[in-house]
Design an enzyme around this catalytic site. Structure first.
Site, PDB file in Angstrom:
ATOM      1  N   VAL A  14      -8.264  12.840   6.777  1.00  0.00           N
ATOM      2  CA  VAL A  14      -7.288  13.707   6.093  1.00  0.00           C
ATOM      3  C   VAL A  14      -7.413  15.144   6.614  1.00  0.00           C
ATOM      4  CG1 VAL A  14      -6.570  14.676   3.876  1.00  0.00           C
ATOM      5  CG2 VAL A  14      -7.240  12.274   4.017  1.00  0.00           C
ATOM      6  N   ARG A 153      -0.732   7.582   5.684  1.00  0.00           N
ATOM      7  CA  ARG A 153      -1.203   6.223   5.980  1.00  0.00           C
ATOM      8  C   ARG A 153      -1.985   6.253   7.282  1.00  0.00           C
ATOM      9  NH1 ARG A 153       4.613   3.900   6.530  1.00  0.00           N
ATOM     10  NH2 ARG A 153       4.719   5.995   7.369  1.00  0.00           N
ATOM     11  N   LEU A 248       5.217  -5.840   0.004  1.00  0.00           N
ATOM     12  CA  LEU A 248       5.420  -7.101  -0.717  1.00  0.00           C
ATOM     13  C   LEU A 248       4.752  -8.248   0.016  1.00  0.00           C
ATOM     14  CD1 LEU A 248       9.201  -6.999  -1.779  1.00  0.00           C
ATOM     15  CD2 LEU A 248       7.190  -6.434  -3.147  1.00  0.00           C
ATOM     16  N   GLY A 255      -7.209  -3.856   1.545  1.00  0.00           N
ATOM     17  CA  GLY A 255      -8.540  -3.261   1.727  1.00  0.00           C
ATOM     18  C   GLY A 255      -8.386  -1.809   2.110  1.00  0.00           C
ATOM     19  N   CYS A 258      -8.964   3.550   0.809  1.00  0.00           N
ATOM     20  CA  CYS A 258      -8.219   4.237  -0.259  1.00  0.00           C
ATOM     21  C   CYS A 258      -7.880   3.333  -1.444  1.00  0.00           C
ATOM     22  CB  CYS A 258      -6.950   4.845   0.319  1.00  0.00           C
ATOM     23  SG  CYS A 258      -7.295   5.962   1.679  1.00  0.00           S
ATOM     24  N   LYS A 314      -6.644  -2.889   8.585  1.00  0.00           N
ATOM     25  CA  LYS A 314      -5.234  -3.225   8.822  1.00  0.00           C
ATOM     26  C   LYS A 314      -5.005  -3.024  10.319  1.00  0.00           C
ATOM     27  CE  LYS A 314      -3.168   1.330   7.978  1.00  0.00           C
ATOM     28  NZ  LYS A 314      -2.202   2.111   7.221  1.00  0.00           N
TER      29      LYS A 314
HETATM   30  C1  UGA Z   1      -2.866   4.214   1.714  1.00  0.00           C
HETATM   31  C2  UGA Z   1      -1.485   4.698   1.262  1.00  0.00           C
HETATM   32  O1  UGA Z   1      -0.460   3.842   1.807  1.00  0.00           O
HETATM   33  C3  UGA Z   1      -1.235   6.136   1.702  1.00  0.00           C
HETATM   34  O2  UGA Z   1       0.006   6.601   1.197  1.00  0.00           O
HETATM   35  C4  UGA Z   1      -2.362   7.015   1.130  1.00  0.00           C
HETATM   36  O3  UGA Z   1      -2.212   8.366   1.488  1.00  0.00           O
HETATM   37  C5  UGA Z   1      -3.699   6.510   1.653  1.00  0.00           C
HETATM   38  O4  UGA Z   1      -3.863   5.133   1.250  1.00  0.00           O
HETATM   39  C6  UGA Z   1      -4.761   7.377   1.047  1.00  0.00           C
HETATM   40  O5  UGA Z   1      -4.953   7.329  -0.175  1.00  0.00           O
HETATM   41  O6  UGA Z   1      -5.314   8.230   1.756  1.00  0.00           O
HETATM   42  P1  UGA Z   1      -3.868   3.241   4.007  1.00  0.00           P
HETATM   43  O7  UGA Z   1      -5.155   3.061   3.271  1.00  0.00           O
HETATM   44  O8  UGA Z   1      -3.871   3.844   5.357  1.00  0.00           O
HETATM   45  O9  UGA Z   1      -2.853   4.153   3.142  1.00  0.00           O
HETATM   46  O10 UGA Z   1      -3.261   1.774   4.144  1.00  0.00           O
HETATM   47  P2  UGA Z   1      -1.921   1.013   3.774  1.00  0.00           P
HETATM   48  O11 UGA Z   1      -1.022   0.975   4.936  1.00  0.00           O
HETATM   49  O12 UGA Z   1      -1.368   1.503   2.505  1.00  0.00           O
HETATM   50  O13 UGA Z   1      -2.500  -0.473   3.545  1.00  0.00           O
HETATM   51  C7  UGA Z   1      -3.499  -0.733   2.560  1.00  0.00           C
HETATM   52  C8  UGA Z   1      -3.878  -2.204   2.528  1.00  0.00           C
HETATM   53  O14 UGA Z   1      -2.821  -2.996   1.995  1.00  0.00           O
HETATM   54  C9  UGA Z   1      -4.192  -2.799   3.908  1.00  0.00           C
HETATM   55  O15 UGA Z   1      -5.357  -3.587   3.801  1.00  0.00           O
HETATM   56  C10 UGA Z   1      -2.989  -3.667   4.209  1.00  0.00           C
HETATM   57  O16 UGA Z   1      -3.306  -4.753   5.053  1.00  0.00           O
HETATM   58  C11 UGA Z   1      -2.602  -4.129   2.820  1.00  0.00           C
HETATM   59  N1  UGA Z   1      -1.180  -4.539   2.682  1.00  0.00           N
HETATM   60  C12 UGA Z   1      -0.192  -3.635   2.886  1.00  0.00           C
HETATM   61  C13 UGA Z   1      -0.878  -5.825   2.262  1.00  0.00           C
HETATM   62  O17 UGA Z   1      -1.769  -6.671   2.044  1.00  0.00           O
HETATM   63  N2  UGA Z   1       0.449  -6.180   2.067  1.00  0.00           N
HETATM   64  C14 UGA Z   1       1.455  -5.288   2.269  1.00  0.00           C
HETATM   65  O18 UGA Z   1       2.635  -5.670   2.066  1.00  0.00           O
HETATM   66  C15 UGA Z   1       1.126  -3.988   2.697  1.00  0.00           C
END
Ligand code: UGA
Length: 418
Positions: A14, A153, A248, A255, A258, A314
């Site tokens: 960040v 993200r 969705l 994971g 965050c 991810k």
């Molecule tokens: C997340 C938020 O999306 C950001 O807006 C936020 O600023 C950030 O946390 C934070 O608090 O700093 P991030 O941790 O980079 O961002 O990851 P995401 O892209 O949100 O994905 C999170 C998890 O959800 C991953 O493990 C991903 O594989 C999973 N996921 C995502 C799913 O299982 N299904 C989905 O449809 C989308």
């Protein structure tokens, strides 16, 4: 606005994205970081995180003299942006000791008379801004304290900084006006709210996204029972403009550094968590299901081996914090099962070879945990030939079920009823 001097505290993901982004917006930025190795990594261009566009922005900032990094505050300038991490404590609540520590250092090291606007970018429990303001006032630095949560993200953080969906500013005027001016050249709606609302909204946004995924995972379980396909259900649900298609995707769960920490911190703020508890439990069930499937496929095998595709939490990131692949590998080892993992960027003792085919050779079962594009494009005929067993758990529902079955593999997805 004219360029101003900004101090960014913390050279984590960040902090670095915020600092490089602020320099790109024209401000003069100094990052204050207490870890000497982190400073030299940044100075040498060996960033601890892989974030598209970040190296270029930092290089641009160095070249035009608007980006620097040091271990001391000296003259903090007009703004201090606190971007240190707030990890989970043993009970799941957020540990704000680094935020409070940064504030103490700021007071101790700054030149007398320094009056920066203090901006909290770290994800902090509601009320933290009040504590920070009180601590600063008590130490003779009565400054404005404003919340400005980040919604970056990983893997698209630079883009998100420069093209945010909204800029949230929590506090009171004139502190909020001062923070709004930092973003003068960014085209995005401003949402000005109270400091506590801004602090809570950050948690609420992450909890909402995590809950959407967990809800889809619950529906995926039902889909299997009733013979429906979650991918088709997802298309229908996501096309409702009131719902939208993002977040969705059912599968092995969410994971990262965050969602897990923020959902659990929010759970601790609620005396009687109901939905949030279930959101966590459903997420935990998703990974346990994969573990159960491979353990039952390998029970009775003399020296069982399981392959894991993907250790990053991810795709398109090198971050393995809160990684389900790491969790699965550890759980398998504890159960006496050998692990061969592959990830295109994460280095780990579980990764035996940079070649993905090495992670499938001779394994009794295979789990795709992270949907890196290369896994879809593997030569699955070769994979089928080289595996010892036949079970493939598709933790992200991205593989071609019919093709894998035609190759003699036993495909199991999430919510792929038939
Ligand atoms: C997340 C938020 O999306 C950001 O807006 C936020 O600023 C950030 O946390 C934070 O608090 O700093 P991030 O941790 O980079 O961002 O990851 P995401 O892209 O949100 O994905 C999170 C998890 O959800 C991953 O493990 C991903 O594989 C999973 N996921 C995502 C799913 O299982 N299904 C989905 O449809 C989308």
């Amino acid at each position: 606005m004219d360029s101003v001097r900004v101090t960014v505290v913390g050279a984590g993901y960040v902090g670095l994205v915020t600092a490089a982004g602020m320099a790109h917006l024209g401000h003069h930025v100094t990052v204050v970081e207490s870890e000497p190795t982190r400073i030299s990594e940044v100075l040498d261009g060996r960033l601890p995180i892989r974030e598209p566009g970040l190296n270029e922005l930092i290089a641009e900032g160095y070249a035009n003299g608007r980006f620097g990094i040091t271990d001391r505050y000296h003259d903090p300038g007009e703004y201090v942006l606190v971007c240190v991490d707030t990890p989970a404590q043993g009970d799941g609540s957020a540990d704000i000791s680094r935020v409070m520590g940064a504030v103490r250092e700021l007071v101790r090291e700054s030149e007398p008379g320094a009056r920066p606007t203090v901006v909290l970018r770290s994800t902090v429990p509601p009320g933290t801004g009040d504590r920070v303001a009180a601590a600063l006032a008590k130490s003779g630095m009565p400054v404005h304290v404003v919340s400005n949560p980040e919604f970056l993200r990983e893997s698209t953080a630079v883009y998100d900084f420069l093209h945010p969906a909204r800029i949230v500013i929590g506090g009171e005027s004139p502190g909020t006006d001062a923070v709004a001016r930092l973003y003068d050249s960014v085209d995005a709606p401003r949402i000005i709210v109270s400091r506590r609302s801004a602090e809570l909204a950050k948690y609420a946004a992450n909890a909402h996204l995590a809950a959407r995924i967990s809800l889809m995972n619950e529906i995926a379980t039902i889909a299997e029972e009733v013979g429906a396909d979650i991918l088709e259900v997802e298309r229908v649900v996501g096309s409702d403009p009131r719902i939208g298609p993002a977040f969705l995707r059912a599968g092995i769960g969410w994971g990262g550094s965050c969602f897990p920490k923020d959902v659990s911190a929010l759970t601790r703020m609620d005396g009687r968590p109901r939905i949030l508890d279930a959101v966590e439990r459903v997420n935990e069930d998703a990974r346990r299901r994969a573990l159960r499937l491979v353990l039952s496929a390998t029970s009775g095998v003399a020296h069982p081996v399981v392959g894991i595709l993907g250790l990053a939490f991810k795709p398109d990131t090198s971050d393995a914090r809160g990684s389900i692949g790491m969790w699965l590998a550890t759980a398998l080892l504890e159960a006496g099962v050998a692990v061969r993992a592959h990830d295109p960027v994460v280095a780990s003792p579980f990764v035996v070879d940079p070649d993905p085919y090495a992670a499938v050779a001779g394994v009794d079962a295979l789990v795709l945990v992270t949907e890196w594009a290369i896994y879809r494009e593997l030569d699955w005929e070769r994979v089928a030939r080289e595996m010892r067993g036949t079970l493939v758990v598709d933790g992200r529902n991205v593989l071609d079920r019919d093709r894998l079955r035609a190759l003699g593999l036993e495909y199991v997805g999430y919510g792929r009823g038939e």
